[in-house]
Design a protein around this motif. Structure first.
Motif, PDB file in Angstrom:
ATOM      1  N   GLY A 182       9.528   2.357  11.163  1.00 21.30           N
ATOM      2  CA  GLY A 182       8.334   2.959  10.598  1.00 21.30           C
ATOM      3  C   GLY A 182       7.973   4.272  11.258  1.00 21.30           C
ATOM      4  O   GLY A 182       8.475   4.636  12.324  1.00 21.30           O
ATOM      5  N   ASN A 183       7.077   4.992  10.608  1.00 24.50           N
ATOM      6  CA  ASN A 183       6.497   6.206  11.185  1.00 24.50           C
ATOM      7  C   ASN A 183       5.023   6.234  10.797  1.00 24.50           C
ATOM      8  O   ASN A 183       4.509   5.292  10.179  1.00 24.50           O
ATOM      9  CB  ASN A 183       7.237   7.461  10.713  1.00 24.50           C
ATOM     10  N   GLU A 189       4.452  -3.337   3.099  1.00 18.31           N
ATOM     11  CA  GLU A 189       3.860  -4.393   2.274  1.00 18.31           C
ATOM     12  C   GLU A 189       3.298  -5.538   3.110  1.00 18.31           C
ATOM     13  O   GLU A 189       2.306  -6.171   2.726  1.00 18.31           O
ATOM     14  CB  GLU A 189       4.890  -4.925   1.277  1.00 18.31           C
ATOM     15  N   GLN A 190       3.896  -5.825   4.255  1.00 21.99           N
ATOM     16  CA  GLN A 190       3.381  -6.886   5.122  1.00 21.99           C
ATOM     17  C   GLN A 190       1.980  -6.543   5.606  1.00 21.99           C
ATOM     18  O   GLN A 190       1.076  -7.386   5.588  1.00 21.99           O
ATOM     19  CB  GLN A 190       4.322  -7.092   6.304  1.00 21.99           C
ATOM     20  N   PHE A 191       1.788  -5.291   6.023  1.00 20.51           N
ATOM     21  CA  PHE A 191       0.477  -4.866   6.494  1.00 20.51           C
ATOM     22  C   PHE A 191      -0.521  -4.770   5.342  1.00 20.51           C
ATOM     23  O   PHE A 191      -1.696  -5.121   5.493  1.00 20.51           O
ATOM     24  CB  PHE A 191       0.577  -3.510   7.199  1.00 20.51           C
ATOM     25  N   VAL A 192      -0.066  -4.274   4.200  1.00 25.01           N
ATOM     26  CA  VAL A 192      -0.953  -4.140   3.044  1.00 25.01           C
ATOM     27  C   VAL A 192      -1.458  -5.508   2.591  1.00 25.01           C
ATOM     28  O   VAL A 192      -2.665  -5.707   2.353  1.00 25.01           O
ATOM     29  CB  VAL A 192      -0.223  -3.423   1.890  1.00 25.01           C
ATOM     30  N   PHE A 199      -4.707  -2.439   8.034  1.00 21.86           N
ATOM     31  CA  PHE A 199      -5.346  -1.141   8.236  1.00 21.86           C
ATOM     32  C   PHE A 199      -6.585  -1.038   7.360  1.00 21.86           C
ATOM     33  O   PHE A 199      -6.530  -1.288   6.150  1.00 21.86           O
ATOM     34  CB  PHE A 199      -4.371  -0.003   7.936  1.00 21.86           C
ATOM     35  N   VAL A 200      -7.693  -0.703   7.998  1.00 21.99           N
ATOM     36  CA  VAL A 200      -8.972  -0.656   7.290  1.00 21.99           C
ATOM     37  C   VAL A 200      -9.610   0.708   7.488  1.00 21.99           C
ATOM     38  O   VAL A 200      -9.343   1.408   8.464  1.00 21.99           O
ATOM     39  CB  VAL A 200      -9.920  -1.762   7.815  1.00 21.99           C
TER      40      VAL A 200
END
Length: 372
Positions: free
Chosen positions: A322-323, A331-334, A339-340
């Protein structure tokens, strides 16, 4: 303190005074604040926290504007600006400590005493107060007063020496990792002291050495294994490791012999996987040019998505590298809402702990210097 859904935050009622600067103390108290603690960040009028003006890119900040990292770490805290040369401000700070459960500081050995805020003096007014002192080496010992940075501490742990290619200079990991590590130990130590105070009525002084926290977390286990060999283990890298794809980079790690054999089968070289020499990762490093030839011959012909999908079918650990842009879109984080958004207009990671029945505090506004 309740969340927007009316839930009571786990650390509601915990009162914390934060006298620290930089990352370790700030992240320690951020974790407590996220869980509901009332954190008052105290800064000296003429020497506020350097993180206020720090940016990763080196971009200029407008007058009065705080950097994104400071905004993230100071979210939902309160701010008090003091001049510790003034008797009145020292009295004010003593009054704050008298009503607090925990005080976090990073002045270094003798720093609290020099400011008239020794543990003994503060405890006399508030026996239940606990203090977490974060310093590079710890408050005692022959190195206690040596200057240090996270970079030099990392080198001292042995983590730097083991990282890199044989015959080349060792490599340190960036991102001031050791400071984030120390913060986690500091938060746990602070909570342990507070729990003890609730049971005994007496607070404790927690001496948190960043160096010791980093040794526990960053010293490669093979480095310590060298004590049975009589010599340091040779420097090496994972093979496979960070490898090029047609459209980016993929990170691999084959810990077990079976994973290595399956990896060789996947790239079309099962005979290499059957060669018992290469079950030893150091032997693969010795033949790095050959290894990279056969690995890159396969990875460069495929996209990152194709490689990760195929590796997953073989149960080989693999992930897109990642960068700053792609991490936000993974997609895992989404899916998990990692991230908010918050004040400041940028995305930031939510607290890593997800409690089943209670949401932690969403990011609030970081305070201006002396706002409260």
């Amino acid at each position: 303190m309740q969340t927007s859904t009316g839930q009571t935050l786990p650390l509601r009622g915990l009162r914390v005074v934060d006298l620290s600067t930089e990352i370790a103390g700030a992240y320690c108290t951020k974790m407590l604040c996220d869980a509901g603690a009332d954190v008052i960040k105290v800064e000296e009028v003429g020497a506020p926290d350097p993180l206020r003006r720090w940016t990763a890119s080196g971009a200029e900040l407008k007058p009065g504007e705080d950097g994104a990292l400071f905004q993230h770490l100071a979210a939902s805290k309160r701010s008090l600006a003091v001049d510790l040369e003034r008797d009145g401000d020292r009295v004010l700070l003593g009054t704050l400590a008298a009503g607090a459960d925990l005080l976090v500081e990073s002045f270094g050995p003798g720093g609290l005493d020099a400011r008239g805020l020794s543990f003994e003096e503060l405890s006399a007014r508030n026996p239940r107060l606990s203090i977490v002192s974060i310093s590079p080496w710890g408050l005692t010992g022959p190195w206690a007063k040596r200057p240090a940075t996270e970079f030099t501490l990392q080198a001292g742990t042995g983590a730097t020496d083991h990282r890199g290619l044989p015959g080349r200079r060792p490599v340190s990991a960036g991102g001031r990792i050791g400071e984030w590590i120390a913060a986690s130990f500091a938060a746990v130590g602070g909570l342990l002291a507070c729990l003890s105070a609730r049971r005994t009525g007496r607070g404790q002084h927690v001496d948190l050495s960043m160096f010791e926290a980093m040794v526990l977390s960053m010293t490669y286990y093979l480095d310590l294994g060298g004590q049975w060999r009589g010599v340091p283990l040779p420097r090496g890298i994972e093979v496979p490791s960070i490898e090029p794809a047609k459209d980016g980079w993929v990170g691999f790690c084959t810990i077990t012999g079976q994973q290595w054999k399956d990896f060789c089968l996947m790239i079309g070289h099962p005979e290499v996987g059957e060669d018992e020499r290469y079950l030893d990762g150091m032997e693969r490093t010795k033949d790095l040019a050959f290894m990279q030839e056969i690995i890159h011959g396969w990875t460069r012909e495929r996209t990152v998505a194709e490689i990760v999908e195929q590796a997953s079918l073989f149960r080989i650990p693999a992930v897109p590298v990642g960068n700053g842009k792609t991490v936000l879109e993974m997609e895992q984080f989404v899916e998990r809402g990692v991230f908010v958004s918050g004040p400041g207009g940028f995305l930031r990671p939510r607290p890593a702990c997800r409690l089943e029945r209670t949401s932690l505090r969403p990011p609030g506004q970081a305070p201006r210097l002396g706002e409260h």
